[in-house]
Design an enzyme around this catalytic site. Structure first.
Site, PDB file in Angstrom:
ATOM      1  N   LYS A 135       0.843  -1.210   0.000  1.00 13.50           N
ATOM      2  CA  LYS A 135       0.000   0.000   0.000  1.00 13.50           C
ATOM      3  C   LYS A 135       0.873   1.253   0.000  1.00 13.50           C
ATOM      4  O   LYS A 135       0.562   2.233  -0.679  1.00 13.50           O
ATOM      5  CB  LYS A 135      -0.915   0.019   1.230  1.00 13.50           C
ATOM      6  N   LYS A 194     -10.698  -5.608  -3.048  1.00  7.91           N
ATOM      7  CA  LYS A 194     -11.756  -4.585  -2.959  1.00  7.91           C
ATOM      8  C   LYS A 194     -11.363  -3.334  -3.720  1.00  7.91           C
ATOM      9  O   LYS A 194     -12.197  -2.708  -4.355  1.00  7.91           O
ATOM     10  CB  LYS A 194     -11.989  -4.200  -1.494  1.00  7.91           C
ATOM     11  N   LYS A 251      -4.634 -11.558  -6.481  1.00 10.63           N
ATOM     12  CA  LYS A 251      -5.835 -11.869  -5.703  1.00 10.63           C
ATOM     13  C   LYS A 251      -6.965 -10.882  -6.015  1.00 10.63           C
ATOM     14  O   LYS A 251      -6.711  -9.728  -6.372  1.00 10.63           O
ATOM     15  CB  LYS A 251      -5.525 -11.877  -4.200  1.00 10.63           C
TER      16      LYS A 251
HETATM   17  P1  TYM Z   1     -10.513  -7.082   4.433  1.00  8.99           P
HETATM   18  O1  TYM Z   1     -11.639  -6.139   4.697  1.00  8.99           O
HETATM   19  O2  TYM Z   1      -9.511  -6.685   3.415  1.00  8.99           O
HETATM   20  O3  TYM Z   1     -11.070  -8.500   4.013  1.00  8.99           O
HETATM   21  C1  TYM Z   1     -12.036  -9.191   4.779  1.00  8.99           C
HETATM   22  C2  TYM Z   1     -11.736 -10.681   4.732  1.00  8.99           C
HETATM   23  O4  TYM Z   1     -11.758 -11.158   3.380  1.00  8.99           O
HETATM   24  C3  TYM Z   1     -10.562 -11.901   3.124  1.00  8.99           C
HETATM   25  N1  TYM Z   1     -10.190 -11.742   1.697  1.00  8.99           N
HETATM   26  C4  TYM Z   1     -10.056 -12.744   0.833  1.00  8.99           C
HETATM   27  N2  TYM Z   1     -10.198 -14.080   0.970  1.00  8.99           N
HETATM   28  C5  TYM Z   1     -10.002 -14.849  -0.135  1.00  8.99           C
HETATM   29  N3  TYM Z   1      -9.686 -14.359  -1.351  1.00  8.99           N
HETATM   30  C6  TYM Z   1      -9.519 -13.024  -1.542  1.00  8.99           C
HETATM   31  N4  TYM Z   1      -9.216 -12.551  -2.760  1.00  8.99           N
HETATM   32  C7  TYM Z   1      -9.714 -12.160  -0.418  1.00  8.99           C
HETATM   33  N5  TYM Z   1      -9.648 -10.815  -0.257  1.00  8.99           N
HETATM   34  C8  TYM Z   1      -9.938 -10.583   1.045  1.00  8.99           C
HETATM   35  C9  TYM Z   1      -9.523 -11.276   4.050  1.00  8.99           C
HETATM   36  O5  TYM Z   1      -8.431 -12.149   4.271  1.00  8.99           O
HETATM   37  C10 TYM Z   1     -10.346 -11.025   5.295  1.00  8.99           C
HETATM   38  O6  TYM Z   1     -10.428 -12.179   6.095  1.00  8.99           O
HETATM   39  N6  TYM Z   1      -7.352  -6.252   8.236  1.00  8.99           N
HETATM   40  C11 TYM Z   1      -8.563  -6.942   7.848  1.00  8.99           C
HETATM   41  C12 TYM Z   1      -9.760  -6.620   8.717  1.00  8.99           C
HETATM   42  C13 TYM Z   1      -9.540  -6.762  10.196  1.00  8.99           C
HETATM   43  C14 TYM Z   1      -9.483  -7.973  10.920  1.00  8.99           C
HETATM   44  C15 TYM Z   1      -9.324  -7.606  12.278  1.00  8.99           C
HETATM   45  C16 TYM Z   1      -9.562  -9.320  10.543  1.00  8.99           C
HETATM   46  C17 TYM Z   1      -9.412  -5.734  11.098  1.00  8.99           C
HETATM   47  N7  TYM Z   1      -9.298  -6.250  12.361  1.00  8.99           N
HETATM   48  C18 TYM Z   1      -9.223  -8.556  13.287  1.00  8.99           C
HETATM   49  C19 TYM Z   1      -9.448 -10.275  11.557  1.00  8.99           C
HETATM   50  C20 TYM Z   1      -9.290  -9.889  12.919  1.00  8.99           C
HETATM   51  C21 TYM Z   1      -8.925  -6.564   6.409  1.00  8.99           C
HETATM   52  O7  TYM Z   1      -8.574  -5.534   5.942  1.00  8.99           O
HETATM   53  O8  TYM Z   1      -9.783  -7.436   5.818  1.00  8.99           O
END
Ligand code: TYM
Length: 349
Positions: A123, A207, A204
């Site tokens: 990022k 979003k 991957k």
């Molecule tokens: P975020 O919002 O980017 O994504 C949410 C969840 O989706 C999963 N994910 C994917 N899984 C499979 N294939 C993909 N292409 C893909 N893209 C995203 C992510 O691995 C995630 O599980 N930092 C985290 C949010 C967070 C969090 C936490 C998670 C904040 N605090 C505490 C667990 C525990 C995030 O940005 O996820």
């Protein structure tokens, strides 16, 4: 207090914490890598799920859009099947312990640990000026998890490193101040942990790219849009429909993986399902069909839930109360451990 065990179970239910950012369009990767697993296992666990708006503002956001997206993400998680009687669903900024825990953990986390994070490096490389918040993002995430003494953190593969860091921070705090935190474990699905972009199966699904045509299936896309995106998915010039580690067949592997997670079929069963397929056109049409069948009921429920503003507010307030009941005492324990005094009620007379 943790819920009592269901009959026949001896150990306490595992505490689960996970989160999702309310930024960008939530896509099939988020659903298959994370949300579906949260929903499918919520009866077995003691669950806390969080819409992480404080994480979202580590990159620039339009304030009005962020308000809408936070509500939209909350409604979508409920529509996907999170049951408020089994899972506490809340918005991160509604529970102030998260930001406070982050500060306390900042003070035991070496900057070098954060500079090594691959997501930060990716990022940061795309931005002209990097905020402290972006660097600190994984410490806020560690606070999210540790405040709940979560045993398990169900996430997609891209969050593995952040959960590892949360473990390191927990261990360091425990060593410095005495046993305070459960050391959490990432729970990463065997299939679906890394859903790849339809337009480029070597990157991957993400979003930030999901508005780009043909990159992702978004969870709220209608049937025609889903069909169009999947039919345009990049594959290869061959015709073999099988799972493969070969980078040249990543597109087919990705489509089969999507089919496999949604249908719950095994690897051999999935390949057998396509034994009679006539080429990739057939493969794509059938994958599109199962994706449409999975997402259509979610979209319909979402359309109802998003209209009932009062009910959504009520559910999120209730979720925040449940989260506070656990994280409040934990934050007090953290403060006591590091030597902060707790405010006493002021007595009059
Ligand atoms: P975020 O919002 O980017 O994504 C949410 C969840 O989706 C999963 N994910 C994917 N899984 C499979 N294939 C993909 N292409 C893909 N893209 C995203 C992510 O691995 C995630 O599980 N930092 C985290 C949010 C967070 C969090 C936490 C998670 C904040 N605090 C505490 C667990 C525990 C995030 O940005 O996820």
């Amino acid at each position: 207090m943790k819920p009592t065990n269901p009959p026949g179970e001896t150990a306490a239910r595992k505490r689960v914490f996970s989160g999702i950012q309310p930024s960008g369009d939530v896509h099939l990767g988020n659903y298959l890598g994370a949300i579906k697993g949260w929903v499918d296992r919520q009866t077995e666990k003691d669950n806390f799920f969080c819409v992480v708006d404080l994480h979202a503002i580590t990159t620039p956001q339009d304030p009005d859009a962020l308000v809408r997206q936070t509500r939209s993400m909350s409604a979508l998680l409920l529509a996907a099947g999170l049951d408020p009687s089994l899972s506490a669903l809340f918005v991160q900024s509604h529970v102030t312990a998260h930001a406070e825990a982050c500060w306390l953990l900042n003070c035991v986390t070496p900057v070098g640990w954060l500079e090594r994070m691959t997501q930060y490096k990716d990022k940061a490389a795309k931005q002209e000026s990097i905020t402290t918040g972006l660097l600190d993002y994984p410490v806020l995430m560690a606070g999210d998890i540790l405040l709940y003494d979560a045993d398990e953190v169900p996430v997609g593969d891209d969050q593995r490193q952040h959960v590892e860091l949360a473990r390191d921070i927990a261990q360091r705090f425990n060593r410095l101040y005495g046993d305070t935190f459960v050391v959490p474990q990432a729970v990463i699905p065997q299939v679906g942990a890394r859903v790849m972009g339809l337009d480029d199966p070597t990157a991957k699904m993400s979003k930030s790219e999901s508005a780009a045509r043909g990159h992702a299936v978004r969870m709220l896309d209608g049937p025609d849009e889903i069909q169009r995106s999947i039919m345009r998915a990049v594959t290869d010039s061959g015709n073999e429909i099988r799972f493969s580690d070969d980078p040249g067949k990543a597109g087919v592997d990705n489509l089969l993986g999507i089919y496999r997670v949604i249908t719950g079929r095994g690897e051999a069963e999935t390949e057998a399902d396509f034994a009679d397929a006539r080429g990739y056109g057939d493969l794509k049409a059938r994958v599109a069909e199962v994706v449409i069948d999975a997402l259509t009921p979610i979209r319909r429920r979402y359309d109802e839930l998003i209209r009932d503003t009062a009910e959504l507010d009520r559910l999120l307030a209730r979720g925040a109360e449940r989260a506070e009941a656990v994280s409040g005492p934990k934050l007090d324990e953290m403060k006591r451990r590091v030597g902060l005094t707790l405010r006493r009620p002021a007595h009059t007379g």
